[in-house]
Design an enzyme around this catalytic site. Structure first.
Site, mmCIF file in Angstrom:
data_model
loop_
_atom_site.group_PDB
_atom_site.id
_atom_site.type_symbol
_atom_site.label_atom_id
_atom_site.label_comp_id
_atom_site.label_asym_id
_atom_site.label_seq_id
_atom_site.Cartn_x
_atom_site.Cartn_y
_atom_site.Cartn_z
ATOM 1 N N HIS A 144 -7.558 4.072 6.918
ATOM 2 C CA HIS A 144 -6.788 3.781 5.710
ATOM 3 C C HIS A 144 -6.099 5.050 5.204
ATOM 4 O O HIS A 144 -5.012 4.991 4.640
ATOM 5 C CB HIS A 144 -7.716 3.199 4.635
ATOM 6 C CG HIS A 144 -7.013 2.754 3.389
ATOM 7 N ND1 HIS A 144 -5.994 1.813 3.401
ATOM 8 C CD2 HIS A 144 -7.156 3.124 2.088
ATOM 9 C CE1 HIS A 144 -5.549 1.636 2.157
ATOM 10 N NE2 HIS A 144 -6.233 2.424 1.351
ATOM 11 N N ASN A 192 1.112 3.363 10.978
ATOM 12 C CA ASN A 192 0.267 3.847 12.088
ATOM 13 C C ASN A 192 0.510 2.931 13.269
ATOM 14 O O ASN A 192 1.044 1.840 13.085
ATOM 15 C CB ASN A 192 -1.218 3.771 11.670
ATOM 16 C CG ASN A 192 -1.594 2.372 11.212
ATOM 17 O OD1 ASN A 192 -1.271 1.970 10.087
ATOM 18 N ND2 ASN A 192 -2.212 1.625 12.077
ATOM 19 N N MET A 252 -2.019 -7.334 6.783
ATOM 20 C CA MET A 252 -3.004 -8.214 6.143
ATOM 21 C C MET A 252 -2.441 -8.876 4.887
ATOM 22 O O MET A 252 -3.196 -9.256 3.987
ATOM 23 C CB MET A 252 -4.262 -7.410 5.773
ATOM 24 C CG MET A 252 -4.885 -6.658 6.940
ATOM 25 S SD MET A 252 -6.250 -5.615 6.404
ATOM 26 C CE MET A 252 -6.506 -4.605 7.874
ATOM 27 N N SER A 253 -1.131 -8.994 4.805
ATOM 28 C CA SER A 253 -0.545 -9.550 3.569
ATOM 29 C C SER A 253 0.706 -10.358 3.905
ATOM 30 O O SER A 253 0.888 -10.796 5.034
ATOM 31 C CB SER A 253 -0.198 -8.402 2.615
ATOM 32 O OG SER A 253 0.833 -7.592 3.152
ATOM 33 N N ALA A 265 2.562 -2.105 4.249
ATOM 34 C CA ALA A 265 2.264 -1.134 5.300
ATOM 35 C C ALA A 265 1.748 -1.941 6.475
ATOM 36 O O ALA A 265 0.967 -2.867 6.295
ATOM 37 C CB ALA A 265 1.220 -0.144 4.817
ATOM 38 N N HIS A 296 -4.953 -9.608 -1.880
ATOM 39 C CA HIS A 296 -5.155 -9.873 -0.454
ATOM 40 C C HIS A 296 -6.292 -10.877 -0.270
ATOM 41 O O HIS A 296 -7.235 -10.905 -1.072
ATOM 42 C CB HIS A 296 -5.530 -8.579 0.276
ATOM 43 C CG HIS A 296 -4.505 -7.503 0.170
ATOM 44 N ND1 HIS A 296 -4.475 -6.619 -0.881
ATOM 45 C CD2 HIS A 296 -3.464 -7.171 0.978
ATOM 46 C CE1 HIS A 296 -3.460 -5.785 -0.711
ATOM 47 N NE2 HIS A 296 -2.824 -6.094 0.402
ATOM 48 N N SER A 334 0.817 -1.221 0.000
ATOM 49 C CA SER A 334 0.000 0.000 0.000
ATOM 50 C C SER A 334 0.844 1.261 0.000
ATOM 51 O O SER A 334 1.657 1.474 0.893
ATOM 52 C CB SER A 334 -0.882 0.060 1.250
ATOM 53 O OG SER A 334 -1.622 -1.102 1.383
ATOM 54 N N TYR A 392 -8.485 -10.633 2.027
ATOM 55 C CA TYR A 392 -9.716 -9.899 2.381
ATOM 56 C C TYR A 392 -10.494 -9.421 1.162
ATOM 57 O O TYR A 392 -11.666 -9.074 1.256
ATOM 58 C CB TYR A 392 -9.431 -8.731 3.342
ATOM 59 C CG TYR A 392 -8.556 -7.629 2.775
ATOM 60 C CD1 TYR A 392 -9.035 -6.736 1.826
ATOM 61 C CD2 TYR A 392 -7.244 -7.483 3.212
ATOM 62 C CE1 TYR A 392 -8.231 -5.728 1.312
ATOM 63 C CE2 TYR A 392 -6.426 -6.486 2.700
ATOM 64 C CZ TYR A 392 -6.940 -5.611 1.754
ATOM 65 O OH TYR A 392 -6.133 -4.625 1.248
ATOM 66 N N GLU A 393 -9.853 -9.404 0.004
ATOM 67 C CA GLU A 393 -10.575 -9.043 -1.217
ATOM 68 C C GLU A 393 -11.456 -10.195 -1.689
ATOM 69 O O GLU A 393 -12.250 -10.038 -2.610
ATOM 70 C CB GLU A 393 -9.584 -8.703 -2.337
ATOM 71 C CG GLU A 393 -8.771 -7.441 -2.083
ATOM 72 C CD GLU A 393 -7.698 -7.262 -3.149
ATOM 73 O OE1 GLU A 393 -8.038 -6.759 -4.234
ATOM 74 O OE2 GLU A 393 -6.538 -7.631 -2.902
ATOM 75 N N HIS A 405 -4.140 0.550 -4.940
ATOM 76 C CA HIS A 405 -3.315 -0.489 -5.555
ATOM 77 C C HIS A 405 -3.544 -0.499 -7.066
ATOM 78 O O HIS A 405 -4.668 -0.702 -7.511
ATOM 79 C CB HIS A 405 -3.691 -1.878 -5.024
ATOM 80 C CG HIS A 405 -3.372 -2.070 -3.576
ATOM 81 N ND1 HIS A 405 -2.339 -2.868 -3.151
ATOM 82 C CD2 HIS A 405 -3.940 -1.574 -2.464
ATOM 83 C CE1 HIS A 405 -2.303 -2.845 -1.833
ATOM 84 N NE2 HIS A 405 -3.261 -2.076 -1.390
#
Ligand code: 6GU
Length: 273
Positions: free
Chosen positions: A248, A236, A212-213, A114, A84, A31, A86-87, A62
């Site tokens: 985000h 963050n 998440m990756s 990230a 990902h 990201s 989550y997609e 992306h």
């Protein structure tokens, strides 16, 4: 769905028909870090839609293309945008590009992402060399019949993130006067950020950052015998550390601020590979 050798070969052939570059290094840009792909020399850009069996990216921030070319004298293939879980993508889709990279000749991959800072000594904007990961996705891309031509049934993960590459990354950071962290990346499925209780758990079990990756790609890269270097941009702090909610927007803003430092580091690493 299982990835077959035939699918891998078809994708690699399509790529080879468009670019004469034989990449030795694969870059997976997370990201907000995709800008590095713009700096490739003599780039050949191939949208994921044009590669057989490649999934197509959906997430904001992306782009979805492969870029082949030269960077710091190295022949590289860059994934500008990754997939990902989550997609809604299958693990086989998320990791298919790694299999294709191997088929193209890639020996080393540099994975970036990230991530949220769990270690309280971290600050947003820090870069973290990934020393190890914890798979909190509780899914594994190697489940199913094993094709011994692709790798062993029970791959060793005791040095998943190559110690020599980590040392090199640290040296380059020192040379460039960049402060660098090292730590353990805990991979969640997402798409929600974690709760404060989950972040306390991650800290207790030895995690320094959450994302998440990366975990599925690294598992497949190791299965394929590819050397891995991972770098997280701490975009963050994770939940429960600071009073404000996570967003985000903050992730993208920090990535934007770290861009130059990050690009300098990656260039320096490529130069000394
Ligand atoms: Cl706090 N959590 C996860 N899972 N992914 C992130 C993140 C946090 N910050 C950036 N990416």
């Amino acid at each position: 769905m299982q990835i077959t050798r035939m699918q891998i070969k078809e994708a690699a052939k399509a790529i080879e028909s468009k670019s004469k570059v034989t990449p030795r290094v694969g870059l997976i840009l997370g990201s907000g870090l995709g800008v590095l792909a713009e700096e490739i020399q003599e780039p050949v850009k191939i949208p994921y839609e044009e590669i057989p069996h490649f999934p197509v990216s959906t997430v904001e921030g992306h782009v979805g293309q492969l870029v082949l070319g030269k960077l710091e004298g190295q022949s590289v293939v860059v994934m500008q945008g990754r997939f990902h879980l989550y997609e809604g993508h299958e693990l086989s889709s998320v990791t298919f590009p790694i299999r294709v990279m191997k088929e193209l000749g890639v020996e080393t991959i540099l994975v970036t992402n990230a991530a949220g800072g769990v270690n309280e000594s971290f600050e947003p904007g820090d870069l973290m060399i990934i020393r190890d990961h914890i798979n909190l996705m509780f899914r594994n891309p190697l489940i199913g019949p094993n094709d011994p031509e692709l790798g062993p049934r029970f791959p060793d993960m005791s040095q998943a993130y190559d110690p020599k590459l980590r040392e090199l990354a640290k040296q380059v950071a020192v040379q460039q006067g960049i402060s660098i962290q090292e730590g353990v990346y805990a991979g969640f499925l997402g798409p929600t950020y974690e709760t404060p209780a989950e972040i306390r758990m991650v800290r207790k079990i030895g995690g320094d950052a959450v994302g998440m990756s990366t975990v599925p790609e690294v598992i497949v890269a190791r299965h394929a015998g590819i050397r891995v270097l991972g770098i997280s941009c701490i975009s963050n702090m994770a939940a429960g550390i600071l009073p404000q909610p996570l967003s985000h927007e903050e992730v993208m803003e920090t990535a934007e601020q770290v861009k130059e430092k990050f690009i300098g580091l990656v260039r320096g690493i490529l130069k000394s590979l």
